[in-house]
Write a protein that holds these residues in place. Structure first.
Motif, PDB file in Angstrom:
ATOM      1  N   LEU A   1       0.853  -1.080   0.000  1.00 34.74           N
ATOM      2  CA  LEU A   1       0.000   0.000   0.000  1.00 34.74           C
ATOM      3  C   LEU A   1       0.929   1.177   0.000  1.00 34.74           C
ATOM      4  CD1 LEU A   1      -3.161   0.640   1.683  1.00 34.74           C
ATOM      5  CD2 LEU A   1      -1.291   1.020   3.108  1.00 34.74           C
ATOM      6  N   VAL A   2       0.588   1.986  -0.367  1.00 31.27           N
ATOM      7  CA  VAL A   2       1.248   3.264  -0.323  1.00 31.27           C
ATOM      8  C   VAL A   2       1.111   3.841   1.086  1.00 31.27           C
ATOM      9  CG1 VAL A   2       1.194   3.908  -2.741  1.00 31.27           C
ATOM     10  CG2 VAL A   2      -0.879   4.037  -1.423  1.00 31.27           C
ATOM     11  N   ALA A   3       1.709   4.999   1.336  1.00 31.12           N
ATOM     12  CA  ALA A   3       1.840   5.501   2.705  1.00 31.12           C
ATOM     13  C   ALA A   3       0.514   6.028   3.246  1.00 31.12           C
ATOM     14  CB  ALA A   3       2.892   6.594   2.759  1.00 31.12           C
ATOM     15  N   GLN A   4      -0.306   5.138   3.796  1.00 33.08           N
ATOM     16  CA  GLN A   4      -1.579   5.505   4.393  1.00 33.08           C
ATOM     17  C   GLN A   4      -1.643   4.900   5.789  1.00 33.08           C
ATOM     18  OE1 GLN A   4      -3.548   7.448   2.425  1.00 33.08           O
ATOM     19  NE2 GLN A   4      -2.051   7.227   0.802  1.00 33.08           N
ATOM     20  N   THR A   5      -2.342   5.566   6.712  1.00 33.53           N
ATOM     21  CA  THR A   5      -2.533   5.031   8.055  1.00 33.53           C
ATOM     22  C   THR A   5      -3.907   5.435   8.573  1.00 33.53           C
ATOM     23  OG1 THR A   5      -1.676   6.957   9.260  1.00 33.53           O
ATOM     24  CG2 THR A   5      -0.061   5.317   8.525  1.00 33.53           C
ATOM     25  N   PHE A   6      -4.404   4.653   9.545  1.00 34.35           N
ATOM     26  CA  PHE A   6      -5.607   5.012  10.283  1.00 34.35           C
ATOM     27  C   PHE A   6      -5.228   5.484  11.689  1.00 34.35           C
ATOM     28  CE2 PHE A   6      -7.802   1.591   7.580  1.00 34.35           C
ATOM     29  CZ  PHE A   6      -8.201   2.519   6.640  1.00 34.35           C
ATOM     30  N   LEU A   7      -4.637   4.585  12.495  1.00 36.31           N
ATOM     31  CA  LEU A   7      -4.231   4.909  13.862  1.00 36.31           C
ATOM     32  C   LEU A   7      -2.715   4.916  14.011  1.00 36.31           C
ATOM     33  CD1 LEU A   7      -6.402   5.408  16.084  1.00 36.31           C
ATOM     34  CD2 LEU A   7      -7.299   3.989  14.252  1.00 36.31           C
ATOM     35  N   PHE A   8      -1.994   4.372  13.040  1.00 34.64           N
ATOM     36  CA  PHE A   8      -0.533   4.436  13.072  1.00 34.64           C
ATOM     37  C   PHE A   8      -0.075   5.892  13.045  1.00 34.64           C
ATOM     38  CE2 PHE A   8       1.615   0.284  11.603  1.00 34.64           C
ATOM     39  CZ  PHE A   8       0.797  -0.469  12.432  1.00 34.64           C
ATOM     40  N   GLN A   9       1.171   6.116  13.453  1.00 32.12           N
ATOM     41  CA  GLN A   9       1.767   7.433  13.311  1.00 32.12           C
ATOM     42  C   GLN A   9       1.885   7.801  11.834  1.00 32.12           C
ATOM     43  OE1 GLN A   9       3.104   9.783  15.858  1.00 32.12           O
ATOM     44  NE2 GLN A   9       1.436   8.573  16.724  1.00 32.12           N
ATOM     45  N   SER A  10       1.722   9.083  11.506  1.00 29.91           N
ATOM     46  CA  SER A  10       1.903   9.525  10.125  1.00 29.91           C
ATOM     47  C   SER A  10       3.359   9.307   9.722  1.00 29.91           C
ATOM     48  CB  SER A  10       1.537  11.005   9.987  1.00 29.91           C
ATOM     49  OG  SER A  10       2.373  11.809  10.802  1.00 29.91           O
ATOM     50  N   GLN A  11       3.578   8.947   8.468  1.00 27.72           N
ATOM     51  CA  GLN A  11       4.918   8.652   7.983  1.00 27.72           C
ATOM     52  C   GLN A  11       5.615   9.923   7.513  1.00 27.72           C
ATOM     53  OE1 GLN A  11       5.042   5.249   5.278  1.00 27.72           O
ATOM     54  NE2 GLN A  11       3.035   4.639   6.009  1.00 27.72           N
ATOM     55  N   ALA A  12       6.845  10.068   7.929  1.00 28.49           N
ATOM     56  CA  ALA A  12       7.633  11.244   7.543  1.00 28.49           C
ATOM     57  C   ALA A  12       7.996  11.177   6.063  1.00 28.49           C
ATOM     58  CB  ALA A  12       8.903  11.319   8.386  1.00 28.49           C
ATOM     59  N   GLU A  13       7.800  12.280   5.350  1.00 27.57           N
ATOM     60  CA  GLU A  13       8.186  12.399   3.950  1.00 27.57           C
ATOM     61  C   GLU A  13       8.909  13.726   3.758  1.00 27.57           C
ATOM     62  OE1 GLU A  13       4.992  11.753   1.201  1.00 27.57           O
ATOM     63  OE2 GLU A  13       4.015  10.266   2.488  1.00 27.57           O
ATOM     64  N   ASN A  14       9.436  13.950   2.546  1.00 28.80           N
ATOM     65  CA  ASN A  14      10.143  15.199   2.257  1.00 28.80           C
ATOM     66  C   ASN A  14       9.191  16.282   1.752  1.00 28.80           C
ATOM     67  OD1 ASN A  14       9.552  14.153  -0.211  1.00 28.80           O
ATOM     68  ND2 ASN A  14      11.654  14.173  -0.997  1.00 28.80           N
ATOM     69  N   ARG A  15       7.925  16.210   2.167  1.00 31.70           N
ATOM     70  CA  ARG A  15       6.933  17.238   1.870  1.00 31.70           C
ATOM     71  C   ARG A  15       6.003  17.359   3.066  1.00 31.70           C
ATOM     72  NH1 ARG A  15       2.813  14.463  -2.550  1.00 31.70           N
ATOM     73  NH2 ARG A  15       2.670  12.418  -1.555  1.00 31.70           N
ATOM     74  N   THR A  16       5.342  18.480   3.169  1.00 32.47           N
ATOM     75  CA  THR A  16       4.460  18.754   4.304  1.00 32.47           C
ATOM     76  C   THR A  16       3.111  18.053   4.133  1.00 32.47           C
ATOM     77  OG1 THR A  16       5.495  20.897   4.701  1.00 32.47           O
ATOM     78  CG2 THR A  16       3.293  20.568   5.600  1.00 32.47           C
ATOM     79  N   LYS A  17       2.624  17.479   5.213  1.00 32.65           N
ATOM     80  CA  LYS A  17       1.317  16.831   5.219  1.00 32.65           C
ATOM     81  C   LYS A  17       0.506  17.339   6.406  1.00 32.65           C
ATOM     82  CE  LYS A  17       2.901  12.656   5.429  1.00 32.65           C
ATOM     83  NZ  LYS A  17       2.926  11.171   5.503  1.00 32.65           N
ATOM     84  N   VAL A  18      -0.791  17.523   6.165  1.00 34.41           N
ATOM     85  CA  VAL A  18      -1.734  17.936   7.201  1.00 34.41           C
ATOM     86  C   VAL A  18      -2.904  16.959   7.173  1.00 34.41           C
ATOM     87  CG1 VAL A  18      -3.221  19.791   8.049  1.00 34.41           C
ATOM     88  CG2 VAL A  18      -1.073  20.356   6.914  1.00 34.41           C
ATOM     89  N   GLY A  19      -3.447  16.627   8.343  1.00 37.10           N
ATOM     90  CA  GLY A  19      -4.558  15.684   8.378  1.00 37.10           C
ATOM     91  C   GLY A  19      -5.561  16.003   9.457  1.00 37.10           C
ATOM     92  N   LEU A  20      -6.800  15.551   9.232  1.00 34.40           N
ATOM     93  CA  LEU A  20      -7.875  15.679  10.208  1.00 34.40           C
ATOM     94  C   LEU A  20      -8.584  14.333  10.304  1.00 34.40           C
ATOM     95  CD1 LEU A  20      -9.642  17.453  12.074  1.00 34.40           C
ATOM     96  CD2 LEU A  20     -11.079  17.942  10.073  1.00 34.40           C
ATOM     97  N   ARG A  21      -8.790  13.860  11.541  1.00 38.76           N
ATOM     98  CA  ARG A  21      -9.427  12.559  11.765  1.00 38.76           C
ATOM     99  C   ARG A  21     -10.531  12.690  12.800  1.00 38.76           C
ATOM    100  NH1 ARG A  21      -5.499   8.418  14.391  1.00 38.76           N
ATOM    101  NH2 ARG A  21      -6.007   9.715  16.202  1.00 38.76           N
TER     102      ARG A  21
END
Length: 274
Positions: A22-42
């Motif tokens: 799968l590509v970098a997706q999570t539900f309850l896992f920690q968000s995966q660090a990448e070389n771009r900024t990510k923002v999320g709402l759950r």
């Protein structure tokens, strides 16, 4: 008894992963660090056993940010948890939980796999005056209990590994400690968490599951299995656009929570910035 149930669930889960790692997706896992900024709402909305008359928007909310720091392999991470409780015939209440500030180091990342080490602190920002809302948050997301504890500072660590093949799927795991330090007196407690994740892509959607566990180290139990609490989350998330909505459902696997909550509906959306 709880430990044997978990072992049987984990065995079946690993068999599934061996077929489609799968590509970098999570539900309850920690968000995966990448070389771009990510923002999320759950948003997690519990479904209590029986007729609780809980309002539609009662549950837990989490707003998070994961951003690279300059040209380094280090990411800054932050999260603001929010718990809301309202039910028919009961005065509602809501409040901010324990705010998280931390960092992630990206180790040996490649197209097929990556490793992240996280270290951070959950600040004691949850108000004890909102204990009803925070207790609901604790029941709804016990895997991240440190986000809903008033008068507690938590030192948090996590190691995560993810292996993925774009056309076949992904396997991942994470593990780490939580040291809970009361700010108003009381005993320091050491917890740990771990999880297995896996799934497969179909068109522009990733279908995956996470098997989650949390355990306490510093308390005595007659039954070793009583140290552990487990849950299973499964669902799907869009993968190819900058805006990635997802829908999932989480099941408590232990009787202590199963007798109270039938399941938890999860909604999330991630924003991957260029």
């Amino acid at each position: 008894m709880k430990f044997h149930r978990f072992a049987a669930t984990a065995t079946g889960f690993l068999i599934i992963l061996s077929v489609q790692a799968l590509v970098a997706q999570t539900f309850l896992f920690q968000s995966q660090a990448e070389n771009r900024t990510k923002v999320g709402l759950r948003f997690l909305r519990p479904n209590f056993a029986g007729d609780s008359k809980l309002s539609t928007f009662s549950g837990t909310y989490d707003l998070w940010l994961n951003a690279p720091v300059g040209g380094s392999r280090l990411n800054a991470v932050g999260a603001i948890p929010f718990n809301a409780f309202s039910a028919e015939g009961v005065d509602g209440e809501s409040g901010i939980g324990d705010i998280y500030l931390g960092a992630q180091a990206r180790l040996g990342n490649s197209a097929d796999n990556d490793m992240n080490i996280s270290l951070g602190v959950f600040l004691p920002t949850a108000s004890e005056k909102k204990d009803g809302a925070h207790f609901l948050g604790l029941l709804t997301n016990f895997h991240e209990l440190q986000r809903s504890l008033p008068d507690v500072l938590t030192i948090y660590g996590n190691f995560a590994y993810h292996y993925r093949q774009i056309n076949r799927g992904m396997f991942g795991f994470e593990i780490g400690p939580q040291l809970l330090v009361p700010t108003e007196g009381g005993d320091v407690e050491l917890f740990g968490h771990y999880g297995l994740a896996g799934g497969f892509p179909l068109a522009n959607v990733a279908f995956f599951a996470e098997l989650l566990g949390v355990f306490i180290v510093t308390e005595d139990f007659d039954d070793f299995g009583d140290r552990f609490t487990h849950s299973l989350a499964f669902g799907a998330q869009l993968t190819t656009s900058q805006v990635r909505p997802g829908l999932f459902y989480m099941l408590p696997l232990d009787d202590d929570l199963n007798n109270i909550i039938d399941g938890i509906l999860g909604l999330k959306v991630d924003f991957a910035l260029k």
